[in-house]
Structure formats: C-alpha cells, structure tokens
Enzyme design. Sequence first.
Site, PDB file in Angstrom:
ATOM      1  N   ALA A  16       1.583  -2.119   1.622  1.00 14.33           N
ATOM      2  CA  ALA A  16       1.082  -1.489   0.398  1.00 14.33           C
ATOM      3  C   ALA A  16      -0.138  -2.171  -0.192  1.00 14.33           C
ATOM      4  O   ALA A  16      -1.198  -1.547  -0.365  1.00 14.33           O
ATOM      5  CB  ALA A  16       2.214  -1.441  -0.631  1.00 14.33           C
ATOM      6  N   ALA A  17      -0.037  -3.450  -0.530  1.00  8.49           N
ATOM      7  CA  ALA A  17      -1.151  -4.119  -1.203  1.00  8.49           C
ATOM      8  C   ALA A  17      -2.357  -4.247  -0.295  1.00  8.49           C
ATOM      9  O   ALA A  17      -3.494  -3.953  -0.690  1.00  8.49           O
ATOM     10  CB  ALA A  17      -0.709  -5.492  -1.713  1.00  8.49           C
ATOM     11  N   CYS A  50      11.170   0.351   0.342  1.00  8.94           N
ATOM     12  CA  CYS A  50      12.211   0.759  -0.606  1.00  8.94           C
ATOM     13  C   CYS A  50      13.034   1.933  -0.089  1.00  8.94           C
ATOM     14  O   CYS A  50      14.161   2.155  -0.544  1.00  8.94           O
ATOM     15  CB  CYS A  50      11.587   1.129  -1.948  1.00  8.94           C
ATOM     16  SG  CYS A  50      10.659  -0.207  -2.730  1.00  8.94           S
TER      17      CYS A  50
END
Length: 466
Positions: A16-17, A50
């Site tokens: 993600a980052a 997640c």
Amino acid sequence: MTAESTERLVVIGGDAAGMSAASQARRLRGAGELEIVAFERGHFTSYSACGIPYWVGGDVEERDRLIARTPEEHRARGIDLRLRTEVTEIDVAAGRVRARDVDSGTESWTSYDKLVIATGARPVRPDLPGVDAPGVHGVQTLDDGQALLDSLARARGRRAVVVGAGYIGVEMAEALIRRGYEVTVVSRGAEPMSTLDADMGRLVREAMEGLGVTMVGEAEVTKVLTGQDGRVRAVATEDAEYPADVVVLGIGVRPETALARAAGLPLGAHGGLLTDRAMRVRGHENIWAGGDCVEVLDLVSGQQRHIALGTHANKHGQVIGTNVGGGYATFPGVVGTAVSKVCDLEIARTGLREKDARRVGLQFEAVTIESTSRAGYYPGASPMTVKMLAERRTGRLLGVQIVGREGAAKRVDIAAVALTAGLTVEQMTALDLGYAPPFSPVWDPVLVAARKAAAKVREPWDQAAG
C-alpha cells in the site's frame, strides 16, 4: 543525480504505502524526469492484507479479488517493479541499496536520489519449541494466506487453535469456524480484543462463545507439540494441551525495520521509523517512510504510536508521492480508529482506552450506555453498547468504544471526526446527525453517550472524583 536530467526514486516494499507513493510520484513527474525502481520480495503488489481472513473464511472467493493493482499494471505506468527481490542493505552515505534475487541469490547495488522505505510489519512469532512446525501459520501476506489454505486442505482433522485474540485472531477464529473447524482461541488477556477495555471485550468473548469458539483467557502458550510426521498436533500452556491440526498465530505485528536499524535511521519506542509530517525520515532530506513500518502521532494523547492499518498506509503513500513529485502534503496524525466483526457482532473503537488515558496522565470520566441501532419500535432494531471517555473539567472527548449488531461499527466515525476536531462531549450533543426510524433512534446512541458524559464531567470535582 543518476543522469543529467533524471532523478531515480527507489521504493522498498510493493504494497500500500510503497506503491501508492510510486504511483503518485509518477502522476506528478513523467518518466523523463523521474525513474522509479520498486523492490518487492513477495509475489504480489498493492493487495489488501486486511481481507485475508475473509478470503480464508470464504466471503471472498478468489485471492485476486484482494489485489488492487497488479505488477503488470504498475509496470505499464512506467514503474520498474522487481518482484521476488529483497533489499538487504541501505547504504545511506553512498545513496544506494543492495538487493538480492530471492530465487537465484544474485545480488546487485542500485543507486538512488530519493528513497522510500515501506517495508511494512512482520507477524509476532514467539520463540517457542515447535513454532516452525508444518501447520503453524502467521497471516500477513497473500503468500501466507495461500499457505494457510493449502494447510487446511491437507489437515487430517478439523481442529484449529488460534494464538492471540486481537483483530487478526478474532477474525481468523470466525473464518475457521466458517470452514467447519472446531476452534480454540488462547490469549494472554482475560478478554479478547485488548484494543478495547475489558468490560467491552467481555461482550466480544460472549459473542465468540455463542459462535462455538472455545475461549481460553489468561493463558500463555509454552510450546507447540508435533506428531511423528513433524506436523503440529497440539498447543500447550502451563496448565493444559489443546489438540490442533492447524495453528494460526494472531499475536499482532511489529514494524519491519531491521534494514532501517542497520542503516542507522531513527526508530521510536515501538520500533517504528520516525518521520516528520511530510513523512520524511527525521534527519534525512531524501529518505521517506510510510505504512506499517513507521510510528505516527496520536492526536489525542500527543504521543507516538505504531498502528498497522491499510488506511494509514495509503495516506502515507499519497503524502510521500506528492512530496517526492514536487508538491507539498502532510500527514497530521491519527486518532486510532478501527472496526472489526465476529459473525454479526460489530466492534469499533477510536481514541484512548482507560489505561491509555491513565498512562499519559489524563483525568477522565467513563460512561457506558445501552441503546439500539434503529428506533426501538422499528423492525430490526438491535442492541448496542457505547462506552465513552471524556476529560474531567474540560469535557474533551478522549475515546469511544462500540459493540453491537447491524449498524453499530460505523457510528464510530462520528467519534473519530469529533476527536480529530477536538470537540467536547457537550459540543457533541448538538451535532446535527441524520435521523429516521430505520436508521437511528431520535437520539443517536453516540449522542446519548455524549449527553451522559457531559453530565458526568459537569459534576463538582470532589463528587466526580468520589
């Protein structure tokens, strides 16, 4: 500079980052101005960790549904993405990184003008006898999720032990129940979900037991027992053994910062990288960091925290990419909002727990109310428990926890906004929230809690303290 007119951005970490930073930087600066090289040691990029429990549980049918952007899509946007390549060293003085091809073992150096560290977090894996046996799984990456599913397919029996009762532990317990397993959850705490106060965690335990999960609290795993074939057969505590064909470790995660530590970059008390508001690593003009490997400012307590959430990681990436790309952006901090569920029980929290408030020296009042998700007379209204903390005398909202059925969890967003804005509980009582009987009682449960808290903090000091 790596060329007369082209800078090179190196990104360590392809989730993600890291890939948000790379993508945003690419939007702002073309390939002729900025070369981007990204290293990822796994097989996948830009995926939702997640979502892994819901994939394991069958709610998400296919692994690829969890992938937001494939490696091919990143490469088509001009990012030199190198999978199965692990960065093993950062040479800050020389402005370069050493990377190793995971499959061939070949190593090479790559120079950078700007560096983004997005190495994520690693699951806590206790140093116990047998913990590395086949059938024992951490769940952090898509590769981990696939390995667990493969293990479930090979397991001789239908007994599972989950070690830890945080978000991952609770979600994996439900996933395994849905897979038809007998599930035992072993945790150190008396109640699950240590991110809640114990009185709210008790509601989660009762729901899990109602789902058929055996809860073992205040117990610590001492070893993992194996059979003659070397596979896991049980988990042992000081007092008992719990048979297991599969074990899932849900003890939590720690920042993956071994590379940063070896490079002499600044780390905080929780082991995460320390950055300024622009997500630039403190003391280093051309190095940024984001995602689960950093610590962030808690806007309520004023202290640094480590919170591993994809929402934060994506925001960090956008901020970093904007700054690397020549713009300006900041990440001000967090209030610690999180939601989860056990079957149809929804769990939410934001801000401080009682022990968090005590740890930073805050005096507070705590109130708990019972309400319903809709007008009590409307079909489908379900019970909801809201706990609220407010600072004594000032009435500043400090934290909210919600446990209830349909419609409960996302109400925490009201409190998250109030915390970010620094509202008092008195001010919250006047919030103009949406109302209709199918959606809420005339006084929303969060506002009922705010009214009770406001009355509590208005009491004379000696009466409130007594």
